[in-house]
Structure formats: C-alpha cells, structure tokens
Enzyme design. Structure first.
Site, PDB file in Angstrom:
ATOM      1  N   HIS A  47       1.135  -1.490   0.002  1.00 22.11           N
ATOM      2  CA  HIS A  47      -0.251  -0.277  -0.352  1.00 22.11           C
ATOM      3  C   HIS A  47       0.933   1.081   0.000  1.00 22.11           C
ATOM      4  CE1 HIS A  47      -2.906  -2.725   2.508  1.00 22.11           C
ATOM      5  NE2 HIS A  47      -3.309  -2.445   1.666  1.00 22.11           N
ATOM      6  N   LYS A 101     -18.180  -4.825   7.521  1.00 18.22           N
ATOM      7  CA  LYS A 101     -16.955  -6.328   7.151  1.00 18.22           C
ATOM      8  C   LYS A 101     -16.295  -5.955   8.087  1.00 18.22           C
ATOM      9  CE  LYS A 101     -13.813  -6.035   2.938  1.00 18.22           C
ATOM     10  NZ  LYS A 101     -13.088  -4.957   2.207  1.00 18.22           N
ATOM     11  N   ARG A 159      -2.348  -6.128  -8.430  1.00 10.53           N
ATOM     12  CA  ARG A 159      -0.995  -6.479  -8.476  1.00 10.53           C
ATOM     13  C   ARG A 159      -1.245  -8.088  -9.179  1.00 10.53           C
ATOM     14  NH1 ARG A 159      -3.370  -8.348  -2.175  1.00 10.53           N
ATOM     15  NH2 ARG A 159      -4.993  -7.395  -3.372  1.00 10.53           N
ATOM     16  N   SER A 196      -2.681  -7.613   3.123  1.00 11.34           N
ATOM     17  CA  SER A 196      -3.719  -7.691   5.134  1.00 11.34           C
ATOM     18  C   SER A 196      -3.977  -9.121   5.168  1.00 11.34           C
ATOM     19  CB  SER A 196      -4.636  -7.002   5.171  1.00 11.34           C
ATOM     20  OG  SER A 196      -4.170  -5.407   4.175  1.00 11.34           O
TER      21      SER A 196
HETATM   22  P1  ADP Z   1      -9.978  -3.082  -0.408  1.00 13.36           P
HETATM   23  O1  ADP Z   1     -10.504  -3.782   0.636  1.00 13.36           O
HETATM   24  O2  ADP Z   1     -10.649  -1.823  -0.617  1.00 13.36           O
HETATM   25  O3  ADP Z   1      -9.249  -3.651  -1.685  1.00 13.36           O
HETATM   26  P2  ADP Z   1      -7.271  -3.254   0.842  1.00 13.36           P
HETATM   27  O4  ADP Z   1      -6.634  -2.432   2.119  1.00 13.36           O
HETATM   28  O5  ADP Z   1      -7.449  -4.516   0.755  1.00 13.36           O
HETATM   29  O6  ADP Z   1      -8.721  -2.649   0.357  1.00 13.36           O
HETATM   30  O7  ADP Z   1      -6.736  -2.377  -0.838  1.00 13.36           O
HETATM   31  C1  ADP Z   1      -6.276  -1.600  -0.602  1.00 13.36           C
HETATM   32  C2  ADP Z   1      -5.915  -1.276  -2.355  1.00 13.36           C
HETATM   33  O8  ADP Z   1      -4.187  -1.206  -2.301  1.00 13.36           O
HETATM   34  C3  ADP Z   1      -6.554  -1.886  -3.457  1.00 13.36           C
HETATM   35  O9  ADP Z   1      -6.317  -1.242  -5.109  1.00 13.36           O
HETATM   36  C4  ADP Z   1      -5.596  -2.844  -3.085  1.00 13.36           C
HETATM   37  O10 ADP Z   1      -6.086  -3.590  -4.900  1.00 13.36           O
HETATM   38  C5  ADP Z   1      -4.047  -2.563  -3.281  1.00 13.36           C
HETATM   39  N1  ADP Z   1      -3.186  -3.250  -3.265  1.00 13.36           N
HETATM   40  C6  ADP Z   1      -3.295  -4.079  -2.155  1.00 13.36           C
HETATM   41  N2  ADP Z   1      -1.978  -4.625  -1.610  1.00 13.36           N
HETATM   42  C7  ADP Z   1      -1.853  -4.372  -2.885  1.00 13.36           C
HETATM   43  C8  ADP Z   1      -0.048  -4.512  -2.937  1.00 13.36           C
HETATM   44  N3  ADP Z   1       0.350  -5.464  -2.302  1.00 13.36           N
HETATM   45  N4  ADP Z   1       0.541  -3.933  -3.962  1.00 13.36           N
HETATM   46  C9  ADP Z   1      -0.141  -2.641  -4.670  1.00 13.36           C
HETATM   47  N5  ADP Z   1      -1.001  -2.680  -4.404  1.00 13.36           N
HETATM   48  C10 ADP Z   1      -2.478  -3.594  -3.520  1.00 13.36           C
END
Ligand code: ADP
Length: 161
Positions: free
Chosen positions: A17, A41, A90, A128
């Site tokens: 992130h 959620k 990803r 996460s």
């Molecule tokens: P959500 O529940 O909205 O998917 P996340 O916290 O899982 O929220 O992810 C927020 C954003 O960060 C999303 O666009 C996700 O694709 C992106 N993201 C998550 N992991 C990575 C990573 N390892 N590299 C780049 N972007 C990521």
C-alpha cells in the site's frame, strides 16, 4: 495536476500500500488516503487503529493526508476535491473486482477517473490477510509492514494466545 483519493480497508496497512502511496504522491498534486469504515465488513483492527497506522506511516509525505469514509467512494472523492480514484493492482486476481468497482464508480460519477498503479514485483504477493496469517504463526513481519503495525500484530497474538 490532479488530486487523487486512495480508498481501501487497510486492515492493516502494509508496504505494498505504502509503495503505491509514495509513487502516487510523485504523480498527483495530493493523495488522500481514505480508510473504509464499514460496519458490515469485519476487520481485525478498528477504524481508529487503521487510520493511526496510516497517519504515522505517511507523516513525512507533505502532499498526503488520511481520512475516514463510510459512504460512496465517488462521494468521498468529490468531498476532498479528488478527480481521480487510485487503486493498486497486484495480479490478474485483482483485475475482475477492480474493473467492476471502476465501472460502477464511473457510472455513479463520470467525471471521476480510476487510475491503477501496478505493484512493485517484490510486493506482488503481499496482502493484509497474508500479513495477519504470518503474524499468527510468528513469522518476521518487519519487511512487510511499518514498525507500529509489527508491534500491534504482536500484541494481538499475545492477547489471543
Ligand atoms: P480493499 O478492501 O478496498 O480491497 P485493501 O486495503 O485490501 O482494500 O487494498 C486497498 C488498495 O490497495 C486496493 O486497490 C488493492 O488492490 C491495493 N493493494 C493491496 N495490496 C497491494 C500490494 N501488495 N501492492 C499494490 N497494491 C496493493
């Protein structure tokens, strides 16, 4: 230069992130990271905790701020003067879901564009949920999450043990 909104659950924030945030702040005038507060959620960390981890992690980036939101992403973008919704990609696994979201957001608000930044390959497998699983089994976390998150994950384990 446009302003961008980077929405997500960030439960918890990890270096994948943060890499997206850092690169985006070099492209956009301002990046507002929006922490999703959705009672439907289930999250391991509260919205307060998730927001605090992010605030600490981006404190040194001048054109980045952190907010909370619970409604429509496009609404939140408009409230913060953002004409761009930023998302990270990803693998192909993310693609279907992200396209659905982007199409729906465009339908709701055609003036807001969704931008995707590709993850760095070293973070391509980072999520996460994986971080939380690794924490459960005592794996080293420093490479993947900021120090405050490492401490919080360790505390979580102690409490749950
Ligand atoms: P959500 O529940 O909205 O998917 P996340 O916290 O899982 O929220 O992810 C927020 C954003 O960060 C999303 O666009 C996700 O694709 C992106 N993201 C998550 N992991 C990575 C990573 N390892 N590299 C780049 N972007 C990521």
């Amino acid at each position: 230069m446009a302003k961008a909104l980077y929405p997500g659950s960030f439960d918890p924030v990890h270096r994948g992130h943060l890499d997206v945030v850092e690169r985006a702040t070099r492209i956009f005038e301002h990046v507002t990271v929006a922490v999703l507060e959705n009672p439907a959620k289930v999250s391991v960390f509260s919205a307060d905790e998730r927001e605090a981890f992010l605030r600490e992690a981006v404190a040194r980036i001048p054109n980045c701020s952190v907010v909370r939101f619970g409604g429509l992403t496009v609404q939140c973008a408009k409230e913060h003067g953002a004409s761009v919704i930023l998302r990270g990609l990803r693998a192909v696994l993310d693609f279907d879901y992200e396209v659905q979201l982007a199409m729906m957001n465009r339908h709701l608000e055609p003036t807001v564009e969704t931008f995707f930044l590709l993850t760095k390959s070293r973070y391509a497998y980072l999520s996460s949920s994986l971080v939380k699983q690794m924490a459960q089994f005592g794996a080293p976390l420093e490479e993947f999450v900021p120090p405050a998150v490492v401490r919080a994950l360790r505390r979580l384990n102690v409490t749950e043990a």
